[in-house]
Design a protein around this motif. Structure first.
Motif, PDB file in Angstrom:
ATOM      1  N   ALA A 147      89.879  15.687  -9.143  1.00 23.20           N
ATOM      2  CA  ALA A 147      88.545  15.369  -8.633  1.00 23.20           C
ATOM      3  C   ALA A 147      87.796  14.444  -9.584  1.00 23.20           C
ATOM      4  O   ALA A 147      87.087  13.530  -9.139  1.00 23.20           O
ATOM      5  CB  ALA A 147      87.761  16.666  -8.415  1.00 23.20           C
ATOM      6  N   LEU A 148      87.955  14.656 -10.898  1.00 25.64           N
ATOM      7  CA  LEU A 148      87.300  13.781 -11.869  1.00 25.64           C
ATOM      8  C   LEU A 148      87.785  12.340 -11.723  1.00 25.64           C
ATOM      9  O   LEU A 148      86.988  11.400 -11.671  1.00 25.64           O
ATOM     10  CB  LEU A 148      87.585  14.279 -13.286  1.00 25.64           C
ATOM     11  CG  LEU A 148      86.742  15.439 -13.824  1.00 25.64           C
ATOM     12  CD1 LEU A 148      87.239  15.833 -15.205  1.00 25.64           C
ATOM     13  CD2 LEU A 148      85.282  15.059 -13.890  1.00 25.64           C
ATOM     14  N   GLY A 149      89.098  12.165 -11.676  1.00 22.90           N
ATOM     15  CA  GLY A 149      89.656  10.810 -11.599  1.00 22.90           C
ATOM     16  C   GLY A 149      89.362  10.127 -10.284  1.00 22.90           C
ATOM     17  O   GLY A 149      88.982   8.949 -10.245  1.00 22.90           O
ATOM     18  N   VAL A 150      89.503  10.870  -9.180  1.00 23.75           N
ATOM     19  CA  VAL A 150      89.296  10.268  -7.856  1.00 23.75           C
ATOM     20  C   VAL A 150      87.827   9.916  -7.651  1.00 23.75           C
ATOM     21  O   VAL A 150      87.502   8.883  -7.061  1.00 23.75           O
ATOM     22  CB  VAL A 150      89.799  11.231  -6.758  1.00 23.75           C
ATOM     23  CG1 VAL A 150      89.384  10.746  -5.377  1.00 23.75           C
ATOM     24  CG2 VAL A 150      91.311  11.360  -6.832  1.00 23.75           C
ATOM     25  N   ARG A 151      86.906  10.761  -8.144  1.00 21.33           N
ATOM     26  CA  ARG A 151      85.468  10.482  -7.971  1.00 21.33           C
ATOM     27  C   ARG A 151      85.094   9.161  -8.639  1.00 21.33           C
ATOM     28  O   ARG A 151      84.415   8.317  -8.035  1.00 21.33           O
ATOM     29  CB  ARG A 151      84.644  11.622  -8.568  1.00 21.33           C
ATOM     30  CG  ARG A 151      83.136  11.389  -8.448  1.00 21.33           C
ATOM     31  CD  ARG A 151      82.357  12.476  -9.142  1.00 21.33           C
ATOM     32  NE  ARG A 151      82.498  13.757  -8.486  1.00 21.33           N
ATOM     33  CZ  ARG A 151      83.235  14.765  -8.944  1.00 21.33           C
ATOM     34  NH1 ARG A 151      83.899  14.622 -10.087  1.00 21.33           N
ATOM     35  NH2 ARG A 151      83.315  15.897  -8.293  1.00 21.33           N
ATOM     36  N   LEU A 152      85.527   8.974  -9.875  1.00 26.96           N
ATOM     37  CA  LEU A 152      85.188   7.745 -10.592  1.00 26.96           C
ATOM     38  C   LEU A 152      85.843   6.540  -9.934  1.00 26.96           C
ATOM     39  O   LEU A 152      85.202   5.491  -9.746  1.00 26.96           O
ATOM     40  CB  LEU A 152      85.641   7.869 -12.053  1.00 26.96           C
ATOM     41  CG  LEU A 152      85.310   6.699 -12.976  1.00 26.96           C
ATOM     42  CD1 LEU A 152      83.811   6.437 -13.016  1.00 26.96           C
ATOM     43  CD2 LEU A 152      85.837   6.969 -14.388  1.00 26.96           C
ATOM     44  N   THR A 153      87.111   6.665  -9.551  1.00 28.26           N
ATOM     45  CA  THR A 153      87.817   5.549  -8.919  1.00 28.26           C
ATOM     46  C   THR A 153      87.203   5.176  -7.582  1.00 28.26           C
ATOM     47  O   THR A 153      86.969   3.995  -7.293  1.00 28.26           O
ATOM     48  CB  THR A 153      89.300   5.913  -8.729  1.00 28.26           C
ATOM     49  OG1 THR A 153      89.877   6.266  -9.986  1.00 28.26           O
ATOM     50  CG2 THR A 153      90.066   4.751  -8.131  1.00 28.26           C
ATOM     51  N   ALA A 154      86.923   6.175  -6.745  1.00 31.68           N
ATOM     52  CA  ALA A 154      86.424   5.903  -5.401  1.00 31.68           C
ATOM     53  C   ALA A 154      85.042   5.262  -5.426  1.00 31.68           C
ATOM     54  O   ALA A 154      84.775   4.314  -4.673  1.00 31.68           O
ATOM     55  CB  ALA A 154      86.385   7.199  -4.597  1.00 31.68           C
ATOM     56  N   ASN A 155      84.155   5.751  -6.281  1.00 35.59           N
ATOM     57  CA  ASN A 155      82.801   5.194  -6.330  1.00 35.59           C
ATOM     58  C   ASN A 155      82.800   3.744  -6.801  1.00 35.59           C
ATOM     59  O   ASN A 155      82.109   2.892  -6.217  1.00 35.59           O
ATOM     60  CB  ASN A 155      81.923   6.043  -7.251  1.00 35.59           C
ATOM     61  CG  ASN A 155      81.418   7.301  -6.584  1.00 35.59           C
ATOM     62  OD1 ASN A 155      80.473   7.278  -5.800  1.00 35.59           O
ATOM     63  ND2 ASN A 155      82.068   8.413  -6.864  1.00 35.59           N
ATOM     64  N   LEU A 156      83.563   3.440  -7.832  1.00 31.47           N
ATOM     65  CA  LEU A 156      83.592   2.066  -8.328  1.00 31.47           C
ATOM     66  C   LEU A 156      84.314   1.140  -7.363  1.00 31.47           C
ATOM     67  O   LEU A 156      83.891  -0.001  -7.139  1.00 31.47           O
ATOM     68  CB  LEU A 156      84.257   2.027  -9.707  1.00 31.47           C
ATOM     69  CG  LEU A 156      83.485   2.752 -10.818  1.00 31.47           C
ATOM     70  CD1 LEU A 156      84.239   2.656 -12.130  1.00 31.47           C
ATOM     71  CD2 LEU A 156      82.095   2.172 -10.978  1.00 31.47           C
ATOM     72  N   THR A 157      85.409   1.620  -6.775  1.00 31.02           N
ATOM     73  CA  THR A 157      86.156   0.784  -5.837  1.00 31.02           C
ATOM     74  C   THR A 157      85.316   0.473  -4.601  1.00 31.02           C
ATOM     75  O   THR A 157      85.283  -0.677  -4.139  1.00 31.02           O
ATOM     76  CB  THR A 157      87.455   1.490  -5.416  1.00 31.02           C
ATOM     77  OG1 THR A 157      88.256   1.743  -6.576  1.00 31.02           O
ATOM     78  CG2 THR A 157      88.254   0.630  -4.450  1.00 31.02           C
ATOM     79  N   ALA A 158      84.631   1.467  -4.063  1.00 33.58           N
ATOM     80  CA  ALA A 158      83.800   1.245  -2.876  1.00 33.58           C
ATOM     81  C   ALA A 158      82.667   0.272  -3.177  1.00 33.58           C
ATOM     82  O   ALA A 158      82.365  -0.619  -2.368  1.00 33.58           O
ATOM     83  CB  ALA A 158      83.248   2.575  -2.385  1.00 33.58           C
ATOM     84  N   GLY A 159      82.037   0.412  -4.343  1.00 34.13           N
ATOM     85  CA  GLY A 159      80.942  -0.490  -4.695  1.00 34.13           C
ATOM     86  C   GLY A 159      81.402  -1.927  -4.867  1.00 34.13           C
ATOM     87  O   GLY A 159      80.774  -2.861  -4.348  1.00 34.13           O
ATOM     88  N   HIS A 160      82.503  -2.118  -5.569  1.00 31.71           N
ATOM     89  CA  HIS A 160      83.008  -3.478  -5.787  1.00 31.71           C
ATOM     90  C   HIS A 160      83.458  -4.109  -4.470  1.00 31.71           C
ATOM     91  O   HIS A 160      83.255  -5.306  -4.243  1.00 31.71           O
ATOM     92  CB  HIS A 160      84.164  -3.444  -6.783  1.00 31.71           C
ATOM     93  CG  HIS A 160      83.713  -3.170  -8.180  1.00 31.71           C
ATOM     94  ND1 HIS A 160      84.464  -3.516  -9.292  1.00 31.71           N
ATOM     95  CD2 HIS A 160      82.599  -2.596  -8.660  1.00 31.71           C
ATOM     96  CE1 HIS A 160      83.814  -3.159 -10.378  1.00 31.71           C
ATOM     97  NE2 HIS A 160      82.689  -2.598 -10.023  1.00 31.71           N
ATOM     98  N   LEU A 161      84.089  -3.310  -3.621  1.00 32.97           N
ATOM     99  CA  LEU A 161      84.538  -3.844  -2.336  1.00 32.97           C
ATOM    100  C   LEU A 161      83.359  -4.239  -1.464  1.00 32.97           C
ATOM    101  O   LEU A 161      83.378  -5.289  -0.804  1.00 32.97           O
ATOM    102  CB  LEU A 161      85.400  -2.803  -1.620  1.00 32.97           C
ATOM    103  CG  LEU A 161      86.016  -3.228  -0.284  1.00 32.97           C
ATOM    104  CD1 LEU A 161      86.919  -4.443  -0.473  1.00 32.97           C
ATOM    105  CD2 LEU A 161      86.799  -2.075   0.330  1.00 32.97           C
ATOM    106  N   LEU A 162      82.303  -3.429  -1.474  1.00 36.02           N
ATOM    107  CA  LEU A 162      81.120  -3.757  -0.678  1.00 36.02           C
ATOM    108  C   LEU A 162      80.429  -5.012  -1.199  1.00 36.02           C
ATOM    109  O   LEU A 162      79.965  -5.855  -0.412  1.00 36.02           O
ATOM    110  CB  LEU A 162      80.147  -2.575  -0.700  1.00 36.02           C
ATOM    111  CG  LEU A 162      78.967  -2.634   0.273  1.00 36.02           C
ATOM    112  CD1 LEU A 162      79.460  -2.776   1.704  1.00 36.02           C
ATOM    113  CD2 LEU A 162      78.119  -1.378   0.142  1.00 36.02           C
ATOM    114  N   ILE A 163      80.389  -5.179  -2.518  1.00 39.58           N
ATOM    115  CA  ILE A 163      79.810  -6.393  -3.091  1.00 39.58           C
ATOM    116  C   ILE A 163      80.599  -7.622  -2.655  1.00 39.58           C
ATOM    117  O   ILE A 163      80.034  -8.655  -2.286  1.00 39.58           O
ATOM    118  CB  ILE A 163      79.769  -6.284  -4.625  1.00 39.58           C
ATOM    119  CG1 ILE A 163      78.657  -5.337  -5.061  1.00 39.58           C
ATOM    120  CG2 ILE A 163      79.545  -7.653  -5.269  1.00 39.58           C
ATOM    121  CD1 ILE A 163      78.586  -5.120  -6.560  1.00 39.58           C
TER     122      ILE A 163
END
Length: 227
Positions: free
Chosen positions: A156-172
């Motif tokens: 959960a720690l690893g996936v939370r950090l990865t998912a939040n940053l990946t989603a933000g960068h993709l949306l940008i």
């Protein structure tokens, strides 16, 4: 030429050297060398105040033996913030969008908290697997559920950090592409889209700092259960 929007999250390799290794060493180059100006530097004074307040808030609920982790967790938060913020610059690679790196940080630190609990207070550490007052019939089921919950924490720690940053960068990237395409066709809409992109970038700056803080905060909560 980029084949898809998700190619930006692939770990790049140049001349056989994985660039993720260079990206991990870059934040350490930003630290200044010791000088006499450290005694009266306003920026350093503000930085030390911030680190002190963070360490105080983070370890306030943790028992005194757990304060030995203060340097490690504070350094980890500054390291993650540096990586996340540098990844927002154009033509840069964000190592924390790689699940392998985040799991490499989360799993050893989570395992260390579990080992500390098993070594110092094995009875209390194993007691977390079974809530007090559990009916006899539910004891095997709850032990299995709590064990799965314990082992899923690093994931959960690893996936939370990865998912939040990946989603933000993709949306940008999606909004930036839309603004570029709309500029010659509908300039007014393109300007509005660019404004939205600017606001989203500010939001991602906050997300980059918050996710680093949440990562370290959860580790401190796991430590609190075991000390």
């Amino acid at each position: 030429m980029m084949l898809s929007f998700f190619d930006q999250f692939m770990s790049p390799v140049y001349l056989g050297i994985p660039l993720i290794a260079l990206a991990l060493t870059l934040p350490w180059l930003l630290f200044p060398t010791p000088t006499s100006r450290w005694l009266n530097n306003r920026l350093l004074t503000l930085q030390n105040w911030f680190i002190g307040r963070f360490a105080h808030e983070l370890f306030m609920p943790v028992n005194l033996p757990g304060h030995k982790w203060a340097v490690l967790l504070t350094s980890l938060m500054l390291f993650l913030i540096s990586l996340n913020m540098l990844g927002l610059l154009p033509y840069t690679f964000t190592p924390t969008t790689q699940l392998s790196l985040n799991m490499g940080l989360a799993f050893p630190l989570w395992l260390a908290t579990v080992i500390v609990g098993m070594r110092n207070q094995p009875t209390e550490a194993l007691g977390h697997l079974l809530p007090e007052g559990t009916p006899t019939a539910l004891i095997p089921i709850l032990i299995i559920i709590e064990t799965i919950s314990l082992f899923i924490r690093p994931l959960a720690l690893g996936v939370r950090l990865t998912a939040n940053l990946t989603a933000g960068h993709l949306l940008i990237q999606l909004i930036a592409t839309a603004a570029t395409v709309l500029l010659p066709l509908m300039p007014t809409v393109a300007i509005l889209t660019a404004t939205l992109l600017f606001l989203l970038t500010l939001l991602e700056v906050a997300v980059a700092m918050i996710q680093a803080y949440v990562f370290v905060l959860l580790l401190s909560l796991y430590l609190q259960e075991n000390v």
